[in-house]
Motif scaffolding. Sequence first.
Motif, PDB file in Angstrom:
ATOM      1  N   GLY A   1       0.793  -1.227   0.000  1.00 37.05           N
ATOM      2  CA  GLY A   1       0.000   0.000   0.000  1.00 37.05           C
ATOM      3  C   GLY A   1       0.821   1.271   0.000  1.00 37.05           C
ATOM      4  O   GLY A   1       0.441   2.252  -0.635  1.00 37.05           O
ATOM      5  N   LEU A   2       1.947   1.265   0.709  1.00 38.88           N
ATOM      6  CA  LEU A   2       2.772   2.471   0.752  1.00 38.88           C
ATOM      7  C   LEU A   2       3.348   2.762  -0.636  1.00 38.88           C
ATOM      8  O   LEU A   2       3.309   3.896  -1.109  1.00 38.88           O
ATOM      9  N   GLY A   3       3.851   1.733  -1.310  1.00 39.18           N
ATOM     10  CA  GLY A   3       4.359   1.910  -2.667  1.00 39.18           C
ATOM     11  C   GLY A   3       3.272   2.353  -3.630  1.00 39.18           C
ATOM     12  O   GLY A   3       3.492   3.215  -4.482  1.00 39.18           O
ATOM     13  N   SER A   4       2.094   1.785  -3.473  1.00 41.06           N
ATOM     14  CA  SER A   4       0.969   2.183  -4.325  1.00 41.06           C
ATOM     15  C   SER A   4       0.591   3.631  -4.089  1.00 41.06           C
ATOM     16  O   SER A   4       0.324   4.380  -5.038  1.00 41.06           O
ATOM     17  N   LEU A   5       0.566   4.043  -2.812  1.00 41.60           N
ATOM     18  CA  LEU A   5       0.224   5.427  -2.479  1.00 41.60           C
ATOM     19  C   LEU A   5       1.253   6.388  -3.065  1.00 41.60           C
ATOM     20  O   LEU A   5       0.895   7.403  -3.662  1.00 41.60           O
ATOM     21  N   PHE A   6       2.538   6.089  -2.905  1.00 45.61           N
ATOM     22  CA  PHE A   6       3.585   6.937  -3.483  1.00 45.61           C
ATOM     23  C   PHE A   6       3.426   7.019  -4.998  1.00 45.61           C
ATOM     24  O   PHE A   6       3.497   8.099  -5.579  1.00 45.61           O
ATOM     25  N   GLY A   7       3.244   5.881  -5.653  1.00 44.67           N
ATOM     26  CA  GLY A   7       3.094   5.868  -7.102  1.00 44.67           C
ATOM     27  C   GLY A   7       1.910   6.688  -7.565  1.00 44.67           C
ATOM     28  O   GLY A   7       2.011   7.496  -8.495  1.00 44.67           O
TER      29      GLY A   7
ATOM     30  N   SER B   1       0.353  11.522 -10.172  1.00 50.02           N
ATOM     31  CA  SER B   1      -0.644  12.591 -10.315  1.00 50.02           C
ATOM     32  C   SER B   1       0.010  13.962 -10.231  1.00 50.02           C
ATOM     33  O   SER B   1      -0.275  14.846 -11.034  1.00 50.02           O
ATOM     34  N   ALA B   2       0.911  14.151  -9.253  1.00 49.53           N
ATOM     35  CA  ALA B   2       1.573  15.444  -9.076  1.00 49.53           C
ATOM     36  C   ALA B   2       2.446  15.807 -10.273  1.00 49.53           C
ATOM     37  O   ALA B   2       2.592  16.994 -10.603  1.00 49.53           O
ATOM     38  N   LEU B   3       2.992  14.811 -10.930  1.00 47.32           N
ATOM     39  CA  LEU B   3       3.861  15.044 -12.083  1.00 47.32           C
ATOM     40  C   LEU B   3       3.086  15.079 -13.400  1.00 47.32           C
ATOM     41  O   LEU B   3       3.673  15.250 -14.463  1.00 47.32           O
ATOM     42  N   GLY B   4       1.780  14.903 -13.328  1.00 46.81           N
ATOM     43  CA  GLY B   4       0.966  14.900 -14.544  1.00 46.81           C
ATOM     44  C   GLY B   4       1.215  13.669 -15.399  1.00 46.81           C
ATOM     45  O   GLY B   4       1.058  13.713 -16.615  1.00 46.81           O
ATOM     46  N   ALA B   5       1.616  12.582 -14.754  1.00 47.17           N
ATOM     47  CA  ALA B   5       1.939  11.351 -15.485  1.00 47.17           C
ATOM     48  C   ALA B   5       0.912  10.268 -15.206  1.00 47.17           C
ATOM     49  O   ALA B   5       1.254   9.103 -15.030  1.00 47.17           O
ATOM     50  N   THR B   6      -0.350  10.639 -15.184  1.00 49.88           N
ATOM     51  CA  THR B   6      -1.389   9.665 -14.867  1.00 49.88           C
ATOM     52  C   THR B   6      -1.485   8.560 -15.918  1.00 49.88           C
ATOM     53  O   THR B   6      -1.986   7.490 -15.630  1.00 49.88           O
ATOM     54  N   ASN B   7      -0.971   8.826 -17.120  1.00 52.91           N
ATOM     55  CA  ASN B   7      -0.954   7.778 -18.146  1.00 52.91           C
ATOM     56  C   ASN B   7       0.061   6.682 -17.792  1.00 52.91           C
ATOM     57  O   ASN B   7       0.042   5.611 -18.381  1.00 52.91           O
TER      58      ASN B   7
ATOM     59  N   PHE C   1      14.158  -2.620  -1.467  1.00 52.87           N
ATOM     60  CA  PHE C   1      15.147  -1.666  -0.941  1.00 52.87           C
ATOM     61  C   PHE C   1      14.448  -0.702   0.012  1.00 52.87           C
ATOM     62  O   PHE C   1      14.360   0.497  -0.262  1.00 52.87           O
ATOM     63  N   ALA C   2      13.949  -1.211   1.119  1.00 50.14           N
ATOM     64  CA  ALA C   2      13.115  -0.416   2.029  1.00 50.14           C
ATOM     65  C   ALA C   2      13.778   0.887   2.459  1.00 50.14           C
ATOM     66  O   ALA C   2      13.107   1.901   2.655  1.00 50.14           O
ATOM     67  N   TYR C   3      15.100   0.900   2.590  1.00 47.38           N
ATOM     68  CA  TYR C   3      15.804   2.109   3.022  1.00 47.38           C
ATOM     69  C   TYR C   3      15.614   3.276   2.058  1.00 47.38           C
ATOM     70  O   TYR C   3      15.800   4.432   2.433  1.00 47.38           O
ATOM     71  N   ILE C   4      15.241   3.005   0.812  1.00 42.80           N
ATOM     72  CA  ILE C   4      15.103   4.064  -0.189  1.00 42.80           C
ATOM     73  C   ILE C   4      13.938   5.010   0.140  1.00 42.80           C
ATOM     74  O   ILE C   4      13.899   6.134  -0.349  1.00 42.80           O
ATOM     75  N   ILE C   5      13.035   4.573   1.001  1.00 39.74           N
ATOM     76  CA  ILE C   5      11.915   5.436   1.399  1.00 39.74           C
ATOM     77  C   ILE C   5      12.437   6.753   1.959  1.00 39.74           C
ATOM     78  O   ILE C   5      11.843   7.809   1.740  1.00 39.74           O
ATOM     79  N   THR C   6      13.575   6.716   2.650  1.00 40.37           N
ATOM     80  CA  THR C   6      14.125   7.938   3.251  1.00 40.37           C
ATOM     81  C   THR C   6      14.503   8.976   2.201  1.00 40.37           C
ATOM     82  O   THR C   6      14.533  10.164   2.504  1.00 40.37           O
ATOM     83  N   GLU C   7      14.791   8.546   0.989  1.00 46.86           N
ATOM     84  CA  GLU C   7      15.170   9.489  -0.068  1.00 46.86           C
ATOM     85  C   GLU C   7      13.983  10.314  -0.550  1.00 46.86           C
ATOM     86  O   GLU C   7      14.160  11.318  -1.240  1.00 46.86           O
ATOM     87  N   TYR C   8      12.787   9.907  -0.194  1.00 44.85           N
ATOM     88  CA  TYR C   8      11.580  10.587  -0.656  1.00 44.85           C
ATOM     89  C   TYR C   8      10.928  11.442   0.424  1.00 44.85           C
ATOM     90  O   TYR C   8       9.784  11.869   0.274  1.00 44.85           O
ATOM     91  N   LYS C   9      11.632  11.722   1.508  1.00 45.87           N
ATOM     92  CA  LYS C   9      11.060  12.523   2.601  1.00 45.87           C
ATOM     93  C   LYS C   9      10.440  13.835   2.113  1.00 45.87           C
ATOM     94  O   LYS C   9       9.333  14.178   2.539  1.00 45.87           O
ATOM     95  N   PRO C  10      11.108  14.599   1.250  1.00 47.82           N
ATOM     96  CA  PRO C  10      10.507  15.871   0.816  1.00 47.82           C
ATOM     97  C   PRO C  10       9.183  15.728   0.069  1.00 47.82           C
ATOM     98  O   PRO C  10       8.448  16.689  -0.067  1.00 47.82           O
ATOM     99  N   THR C  11       8.859  14.539  -0.403  1.00 47.82           N
ATOM    100  CA  THR C  11       7.598  14.339  -1.121  1.00 47.82           C
ATOM    101  C   THR C  11       6.439  13.996  -0.186  1.00 47.82           C
ATOM    102  O   THR C  11       5.303  13.883  -0.642  1.00 47.82           O
ATOM    103  N   HIS C  12       6.720  13.834   1.087  1.00 49.94           N
ATOM    104  CA  HIS C  12       5.677  13.384   2.009  1.00 49.94           C
ATOM    105  C   HIS C  12       4.476  14.318   2.071  1.00 49.94           C
ATOM    106  O   HIS C  12       3.358  13.871   2.296  1.00 49.94           O
ATOM    107  N   GLY C  13       4.687  15.614   1.888  1.00 49.77           N
ATOM    108  CA  GLY C  13       3.566  16.549   1.883  1.00 49.77           C
ATOM    109  C   GLY C  13       2.577  16.245   0.777  1.00 49.77           C
ATOM    110  O   GLY C  13       1.357  16.363   0.950  1.00 49.77           O
ATOM    111  N   THR C  14       3.081  15.841  -0.377  1.00 54.47           N
ATOM    112  CA  THR C  14       2.231  15.473  -1.510  1.00 54.47           C
ATOM    113  C   THR C  14       1.624  14.095  -1.318  1.00 54.47           C
ATOM    114  O   THR C  14       0.423  13.892  -1.486  1.00 54.47           O
ATOM    115  N   VAL C  15       2.467  13.139  -0.941  1.00 52.52           N
ATOM    116  CA  VAL C  15       2.015  11.753  -0.805  1.00 52.52           C
ATOM    117  C   VAL C  15       0.969  11.603   0.297  1.00 52.52           C
ATOM    118  O   VAL C  15      -0.019  10.900   0.132  1.00 52.52           O
TER     119      VAL C  15
END
Length: 125
Positions: free
Chosen positions: A19-25, A30-36, A52-66
């Motif tokens: 679910g977390l990966g699905s939510l991020f995707g 959607s935010a990037l306009g890549a719904t296709n 690679f669960a540790y990679i989640i930390t690289e996306y911290k700045p996107t949390h406001g959107t996600v």
Amino acid sequence: PPAGEVPPNVLFFDLGRGGLGSLFGLKLASALGATNKLTRYMNLFRAAFRDFAYIITEYKPTHGTVFADYLAGYSHWSYTDSDVLVGDLPLHLSLEELTEYDVVTYHFGDAFRLYLRGQFSLHRN
């Protein structure tokens, strides 16, 4: 944890398997306009977070959107490292910082650099 052991200001949301990966995707496509490419984004994030669960930390700045749906109603949101304990934030953050700035982060003698700190960054919602 049992309900009686959780403070009232702590909420848990079960996103289900993958679910977390699905939510991020979903949210980032959607935010990037890549719904296709929505299915592709969701599959990539699910695989990346699974393998690679540790990679989640690289996306911290996107949390406001996600997590926008979960953050509605809050004035600010923040992220920090998992080894950082935060106590009474008003002892460390001034009202001016909360009202004057959209982003608050702290430096360690390298203020000339322009980047956010993973240890603590606060964003206006």
